[in-house]
Design a protein around this motif. Structure first.
Motif, short mmCIF file in Angstrom:
data_model
loop_
_atom_site.label_atom_id
_atom_site.label_comp_id
_atom_site.label_asym_id
_atom_site.label_seq_id
_atom_site.Cartn_x
_atom_site.Cartn_y
_atom_site.Cartn_z
N ARG A 139 0.82 -1.21 0.00
CA ARG A 139 0.00 0.00 0.00
C ARG A 139 0.86 1.27 0.00
NH1 ARG A 139 -5.19 -1.48 1.54
NH2 ARG A 139 -5.78 0.57 0.73
N ALA A 189 -4.42 -10.24 -4.03
CA ALA A 189 -5.15 -9.06 -3.54
C ALA A 189 -5.09 -7.90 -4.53
CB ALA A 189 -4.59 -8.62 -2.19
N HIS A 219 -4.77 -2.17 -5.52
CA HIS A 219 -5.10 -3.10 -4.43
C HIS A 219 -6.61 -3.15 -4.26
CE1 HIS A 219 -5.10 -5.03 -0.50
NE2 HIS A 219 -3.83 -5.30 -0.68
N GLN A 220 -7.14 -4.35 -4.06
CA GLN A 220 -8.59 -4.53 -3.98
C GLN A 220 -9.22 -3.77 -2.80
OE1 GLN A 220 -9.29 -8.71 -3.45
NE2 GLN A 220 -8.48 -8.76 -1.36
N ASP A 221 -8.44 -3.44 -1.78
CA ASP A 221 -8.98 -2.74 -0.61
C ASP A 221 -8.93 -1.22 -0.74
OD1 ASP A 221 -9.45 -5.17 0.59
OD2 ASP A 221 -7.55 -5.20 1.69
N ASN A 222 -8.39 -0.73 -1.82
CA ASN A 222 -8.30 0.73 -2.01
C ASN A 222 -9.61 1.21 -2.64
OD1 ASN A 222 -7.72 3.40 -2.72
ND2 ASN A 222 -5.59 2.94 -3.17
#
Length: 297
Positions: free
Chosen positions: A139, A154, A273-276
């Protein structure tokens, strides 16, 4: 003298009443009156005349009022500038990239991105594919433009650019006048190889192309920088194979030629990133896709 002294004085100068001025600043009147006396004492002259019935500005008070307002306005502006700078620093999109994106993608959409988010700080980091994958996983960057494959599950990606592999050679090379060249005809010349440590994905694509063509070349040097590669080719140190974005970076003594036979294509992917879930990233991704559609028309 402190800013609060100026605020108190401006309030009473505008209200011409100590009680109303103290209420306006939510301050007890005795304390308020003492602050004005302290200010006058520091300046060395009365700023107000006071009677039981009225408060009035002296000549010095009228002159001081204009300057006090300017100082307070400037102080407020300084606060706003600092807050704006803090917001800009907080709103940041960090973009990793390879030269292909710098040449073929960014010119099409960065102006629109800056217009859409004028306070967004776009930070660019020139990184290899391996460095970008590591930075995305940790990240450290928000989005990257790199060569496939992507190892971290991810990470999500869109293949946004497809380029042809071309032969890069000195402009005075014997094959430079051909419309296209067969890789077998280049095998006798020194080969400048892309460093596997710098651009592993592209290195593997080139090696795969050579194996499929059943051509053995003679590597004379591994090179990890495209501009260094252009310099070496221009000096006659050998030829190389690169994606066609290099046609935007050629020196006068360097040229490119298409390769004969089936085209070898090199994909560039936009990866995140998939969480961003930031809105800025989503908008950026959309603008990239839209810009490339427009360029393809």
């Amino acid at each position: 003298m402190e800013l609060r002294h100026l605020r108190y004085f401006v309030a009473v100068a505008e209200e011409l009443n100590f009680t109303r001025a103290a209420a306006r600043l939510r301050t007890a009147q005795p304390s308020f009156s003492q602050q004005i006396r302290d200010l006058e004492e520091e300046i060395g002259t009365p700023l107000l005349t006071r009677t039981k019935r009225r408060v009035a500005l002296t000549e010095a008070g009228r002159a001081f009022l204009d300057e006090a307002r300017l100082v307070l306005a400037q102080a407020q502006r300084a606060v706003e500038v600092a807050r704006r700078a803090a917001r800009i620093d907080e709103r940041k999109l960090i973009i990793g990239f390879l030269p292909s994106a710098e040449v073929k993608i960014f010119p099409s959409m960065l102006t629109v991105m800056r217009a859409r988010f004028p306070e967004l700080n776009l930070v660019f980091r020139s990184l290899t594919t391996l460095e970008q994958q590591r930075a995305l996983s940790q990240r450290e960057i928000d989005v990257g433009f790199l060569r496939l494959p992507v190892a971290d599950p991810a990470l999500r990606f869109d293949a946004v650019l497809r380029e042809r592999l071309v032969a890069v050679m000195p402009a005075d090379h014997p094959l430079a006048r051909a419309e296209a060249v067969d890789i077998a005809d280049l095998a006798a010349f020194p080969f400048l190889r892309i460093s596997p440590h710098h651009a592993g994905g592209l290195h593997d694509i080139v090696e795969g192309f050579l194996r499929a063509s059943r051509v053995e070349v003679t590597p004379v040097q591994d090179v990890d920088n495209v501009m260094t590669m252009m310099t070496l080719v221009g000096l006659g140190a050998g030829f190389t194979l690169l994606p066609d974005y290099v046609e935007h970076l050629l020196f006068r003594n360097v040229t490119t030629r298409p390769l004969t036979g089936a085209q070898t294509l090199v994909d560039l992917a936009m990866v995140w990133h998939q969480d961003n879930a930031s809105q800025e990233l989503a908008t950026f991704r959309g603008l990239v896709v839209e810009a490339l559609k427009w360029d393809a028309k």
